[in-house]
Design a protein around this motif. Structure first.
Motif, PDB file in Angstrom:
ATOM      1  N   ARG A  86      23.191 -14.900-134.723  1.00  0.00           N
ATOM      2  CA  ARG A  86      24.583 -14.917-134.790  1.00  0.00           C
ATOM      3  C   ARG A  86      24.950 -15.574-133.371  1.00  0.00           C
ATOM      4  NH1 ARG A  86      27.547 -12.182-138.089  1.00  0.00           N
ATOM      5  NH2 ARG A  86      25.936 -12.753-139.342  1.00  0.00           N
ATOM      6  N   ARG A  87      25.849 -16.393-133.430  1.00  0.00           N
ATOM      7  CA  ARG A  87      26.362 -16.966-132.264  1.00  0.00           C
ATOM      8  C   ARG A  87      27.771 -16.006-131.778  1.00  0.00           C
ATOM      9  NH1 ARG A  87      28.094 -22.980-133.578  1.00  0.00           N
ATOM     10  NH2 ARG A  87      29.070 -21.937-135.329  1.00  0.00           N
ATOM     11  N   THR A  88      27.763 -15.871-130.366  1.00  0.00           N
ATOM     12  CA  THR A  88      28.561 -14.935-129.862  1.00  0.00           C
ATOM     13  C   THR A  88      29.915 -15.685-129.799  1.00  0.00           C
ATOM     14  OG1 THR A  88      28.257 -15.233-127.832  1.00  0.00           O
ATOM     15  CG2 THR A  88      27.048 -13.553-128.717  1.00  0.00           C
ATOM     16  N   ILE A  89      30.153 -16.742-129.607  1.00  0.00           N
ATOM     17  CA  ILE A  89      31.385 -17.550-129.656  1.00  0.00           C
ATOM     18  C   ILE A  89      31.385 -18.207-131.020  1.00  0.00           C
ATOM     19  CG2 ILE A  89      32.679 -19.216-128.372  1.00  0.00           C
ATOM     20  CD1 ILE A  89      32.705 -16.530-126.919  1.00  0.00           C
ATOM     21  N   GLY A 107      36.404 -16.065-130.346  1.00  0.00           N
ATOM     22  CA  GLY A 107      34.860 -15.258-130.263  1.00  0.00           C
ATOM     23  C   GLY A 107      34.940 -14.391-129.101  1.00  0.00           C
ATOM     24  N   GLY A 108      33.852 -13.820-128.727  1.00  0.00           N
ATOM     25  CA  GLY A 108      33.755 -13.149-127.612  1.00  0.00           C
ATOM     26  C   GLY A 108      34.723 -11.639-127.568  1.00  0.00           C
ATOM     27  N   GLY A 109      35.049 -11.209-128.704  1.00  0.00           N
ATOM     28  CA  GLY A 109      35.926 -10.220-128.888  1.00  0.00           C
ATOM     29  C   GLY A 109      37.474 -10.448-129.431  1.00  0.00           C
ATOM     30  N   GLU A 110      37.845  -9.447-129.901  1.00  0.00           N
ATOM     31  CA  GLU A 110      39.408  -9.888-130.456  1.00  0.00           C
ATOM     32  C   GLU A 110      40.202  -9.845-129.478  1.00  0.00           C
ATOM     33  OE1 GLU A 110      42.866  -7.531-133.261  1.00  0.00           O
ATOM     34  OE2 GLU A 110      40.646  -6.765-133.227  1.00  0.00           O
ATOM     35  N   ARG A 114      42.697 -13.155-129.005  1.00  0.00           N
ATOM     36  CA  ARG A 114      44.111 -12.744-128.917  1.00  0.00           C
ATOM     37  C   ARG A 114      44.737 -13.574-127.483  1.00  0.00           C
ATOM     38  NH1 ARG A 114      47.472  -9.398-131.459  1.00  0.00           N
ATOM     39  NH2 ARG A 114      45.703  -8.266-132.473  1.00  0.00           N
ATOM     40  N   GLU A 115      44.255 -13.176-126.533  1.00  0.00           N
ATOM     41  CA  GLU A 115      44.763 -13.561-125.192  1.00  0.00           C
ATOM     42  C   GLU A 115      44.270 -15.457-125.279  1.00  0.00           C
ATOM     43  OE1 GLU A 115      42.360 -11.797-122.336  1.00  0.00           O
ATOM     44  OE2 GLU A 115      43.409  -9.902-122.433  1.00  0.00           O
ATOM     45  N   SER A 116      43.638 -15.832-125.793  1.00  0.00           N
ATOM     46  CA  SER A 116      43.487 -17.320-125.748  1.00  0.00           C
ATOM     47  C   SER A 116      44.629 -17.866-126.564  1.00  0.00           C
ATOM     48  CB  SER A 116      41.949 -17.728-126.137  1.00  0.00           C
ATOM     49  OG  SER A 116      41.792 -19.041-126.018  1.00  0.00           O
ATOM     50  N   PHE A 117      44.810 -17.344-127.667  1.00  0.00           N
ATOM     51  CA  PHE A 117      45.843 -18.093-128.621  1.00  0.00           C
ATOM     52  C   PHE A 117      47.236 -17.883-127.837  1.00  0.00           C
ATOM     53  CE2 PHE A 117      43.203 -17.905-132.141  1.00  0.00           C
ATOM     54  CZ  PHE A 117      43.431 -18.759-133.167  1.00  0.00           C
ATOM     55  N   ALA A 118      47.460 -16.620-127.051  1.00  0.00           N
ATOM     56  CA  ALA A 118      48.832 -16.488-126.310  1.00  0.00           C
ATOM     57  C   ALA A 118      48.794 -17.318-125.226  1.00  0.00           C
ATOM     58  CB  ALA A 118      48.783 -14.988-125.944  1.00  0.00           C
ATOM     59  N   ALA A 339      31.574 -21.979-123.826  1.00  0.00           N
ATOM     60  CA  ALA A 339      32.238 -23.288-124.418  1.00  0.00           C
ATOM     61  C   ALA A 339      31.244 -23.955-125.487  1.00  0.00           C
ATOM     62  CB  ALA A 339      32.682 -24.258-123.717  1.00  0.00           C
ATOM     63  N   PHE A 340      30.082 -24.216-125.194  1.00  0.00           N
ATOM     64  CA  PHE A 340      29.198 -24.752-125.838  1.00  0.00           C
ATOM     65  C   PHE A 340      28.154 -23.996-126.763  1.00  0.00           C
ATOM     66  CE2 PHE A 340      29.652 -28.215-122.684  1.00  0.00           C
ATOM     67  CZ  PHE A 340      30.221 -29.237-123.419  1.00  0.00           C
ATOM     68  N   GLY A 341      28.310 -22.560-126.672  1.00  0.00           N
ATOM     69  CA  GLY A 341      27.734 -21.776-127.401  1.00  0.00           C
ATOM     70  C   GLY A 341      27.990 -21.474-128.815  1.00  0.00           C
TER      71      GLY A 341
END
Length: 525
Positions: A86-89, A107-110, A114-118, A339-341
């Motif tokens: 499984r890829r983490t991202i 990815g990398g956790g919810e 969420r913060e990236s979308f914001a 980013a590339f993962g």
């Protein structure tokens, strides 16, 4: 002429790609005599690992590269020594807004997602829409994926099984673009969602044929979760395991045997005519399973292709690279290894995808080519030799969209070079250094990069029009059928000739599903 173990086999399988090997393993384990005839000098077809760069110990998944649709049932049934990781991202999509580089990390956790979308959109509304949308597709996946290795349901049966009219309408009845536009407001988010409907499929978001919906469906149902995983050891590890399973069960595999013709009246055992380096030969099979495209099957039978069906046309651009190091990003807030993962989206905003499709439909290469990249070696470094790992080398696989075969017919080489330059320029726009500065070099001091157009895939793999699914993907349902081959979606006009490749109903992708289903039809399940 080759001498085989017998003159007449229960089953002769034409094509030693992964689906043919799945069928061979199931049938041989059932006690049947099985012969696999493969044109190339190795099994695997498009699902192989190879060393494309001279003197470099990097085994790349050269054509197909990720696994989602392979049912764990097949792995268990055939006792395969094969695993995925499984890829983490999930994905990273770079962009520039207000003159500043940024991007969307999924990815990398919810909380991180969420913060990236914001940060991208200025609110959490888009993330909540994302969760709701993929919650719906996840529930559909749980219902649909198990049916792929069962007799075909009817449309009404599948609809009842999903038991969600809004989801059914969104995925099976209205163009995907309507759902994307209804659920999401941000152009970049819309594009990231849409891309799963365009892999190897040349269609607009609002195409009335719903080809984009069928492609999207297969990309979000895999494993009942929609996750796309990395095959440990590369894609060749899967086909090597399948070949070993088939051979262990008693199947014979003959490489370097190009099938030229299948002679059958549909009742008596069929005669299969083949060619080797030393001449022509013949073998008889009570049943013949064809792991090739429907177009190739028609040619082998001496029949005209179905003129009512559109000619298959691939629409992807494949680039394989080996890097001496990962490039630095303009968005310094993101580690390149993350980013590339996952899947690194390039020029895949919703409007960019629409424009690229319009340009290609008008006969022009996309001026801003959309593509996506993933790095196998970050998740599974076993495909690299120890020296390459120690040096910090990494692989990159780029998959370009909206590049139909028709764009390369005049001058394939020139069009390939023009498209490669334009595609890498779009990647460079998000890097702090040119990607060419990061390329490793082979033993002849040439940069480790290769590009393949649909016409290249047609020439190398006999994919019609370079179509990676052999033809447009089908819905995973059909009208009720009376015989086993029809119930399993592998029937042809001849009762003793079955289709076991990607062009079968519920074919496409690295799944083994058509091979499994053809074997089940032969065994009368």
């Amino acid at each position: 002429m080759t001498t085989f173990g017998r003159d007449v086999y229960d089953d002769v399988i034409v094509g030693g790609g992964h689906n043919g090997l799945v069928a061979a393993a199931y049938l041989a384990r059932a006690g049947r005599s099985v012969l696999v005839l493969e044109r190339l000098g190795n099994t695997g077809g498009a699902a192989i690992s190879s060393r494309p760069f001279v003197g470099v110990d990097a085994r790349l998944s050269r054509y197909s590269y990720l696994v989602s649709l392979l049912p764990s049932k097949i792995v268990r049934d055939l006792d395969l020594r094969f695993a995925v990781r499984r890829r983490t991202i999930s994905s990273y999509t770079p962009t520039e807004r207000g003159g500043r580089p940024g991007g969307l990390l999924v990815g990398g956790g919810e909380q991180r997602t969420r913060e990236s979308f914001a940060r991208l959109t200025g609110s959490e509304r888009e993330y909540e829409s994302w969760r709701a949308f993929y919650g719906t597709t996840g529930r559909v996946a749980e219902k649909v994926f198990p049916t792929l290795t069962e007799p075909l349901p009817t449309r009404a049966e599948l609809r009842a099984r999903i038991d969600d009219e809004a989801a059914w309408r969104m995925l099976f009845e209205e163009p995907l673009g309507q759902a994307v536009e209804r659920n999401f407001a941000d152009d970049l988010v819309r594009g990231v969602v849409l891309t799963d409907g365009l892999i190897g499929t040349f269609a607009d978001a609002h195409d009335p044929s719903l080809a984009q919906n069928r492609c999207f469906l297969y990309h979000v149902i895999g494993g009942g979760t929609g996750d796309w995983d990395v095959p440990v050891g590369g894609m060749g590890a899967l086909t090597d395991a399948l070949a070993a399973a088939a051979t262990k069960a008693g199947a014979e595999i003959a490489t370097g045997h190009e099938v030229l013709r299948i002679d059958t009246d549909g009742v008596a055992p069929a005669e299969v005519v083949f060619r080797t380096a030393t001449g022509e030969g013949r073998v008889v099979g009570r049943t013949v399973l064809v792991n090739a495209s429907p177009q190739a099957l028609a040619e082998l039978l001496g029949e005209e292709p179905d003129r009512a069906a559109p000619a298959p046309e691939g629409a992807q651009f494949k680039v394989n690279m080996l890097l001496s190091r990962l490039p630095r990003l303009r968005d310094a807030s993101v580690d390149p290894r993350e980013a590339f993962g996952g899947t690194f989206h390039i020029a895949e905003g919703y409007e960019e995808l629409r424009r690229a499709h319009a340009e290609a439909a008008a006969g022009e290469l996309p001026s801003v080519p959309p593509s996506e990249i993933y790095c196998h070696s970050l998740t599974d470094p076993s495909i690299l030799g120890p020296e390459l790992v120690e040096r910090g080398c990494q692989t990159l696989t780029l998959f370009g969209l909206h590049t139909p075969a028709r764009l390369f017919g005049h001058d394939n080489q020139q069009a390939r070079e023009v498209l490669l330059t334009a595609t890498l320029a779009q990647l460079d726009a998000h890097l702090a250094e040119p990607i060419t500065d990061c390329l490793a070099f082979d033993a002849d001091d040439r940069p480790c990069i290769e590009a393949k157009t649909p016409l290249d895939l047609e020439r190398e793999l006999r994919l019609p029009g370079g179509h990676i699914f052999h033809r447009d993907l089908s819905w995973p349902y059909a009208d009720p059928a009376t015989d086993a081959a029809g119930r399993w979606g592998v029937a042809t006009a001849h009762p003793n000739v079955l289709l076991c490749g990607a062009g079968a109903v519920r074919g496409g992708g690295v799944s083994g599903v058509p091979g499994h289903n053809a074997a089940m039809a032969v065994l009368g399940h």
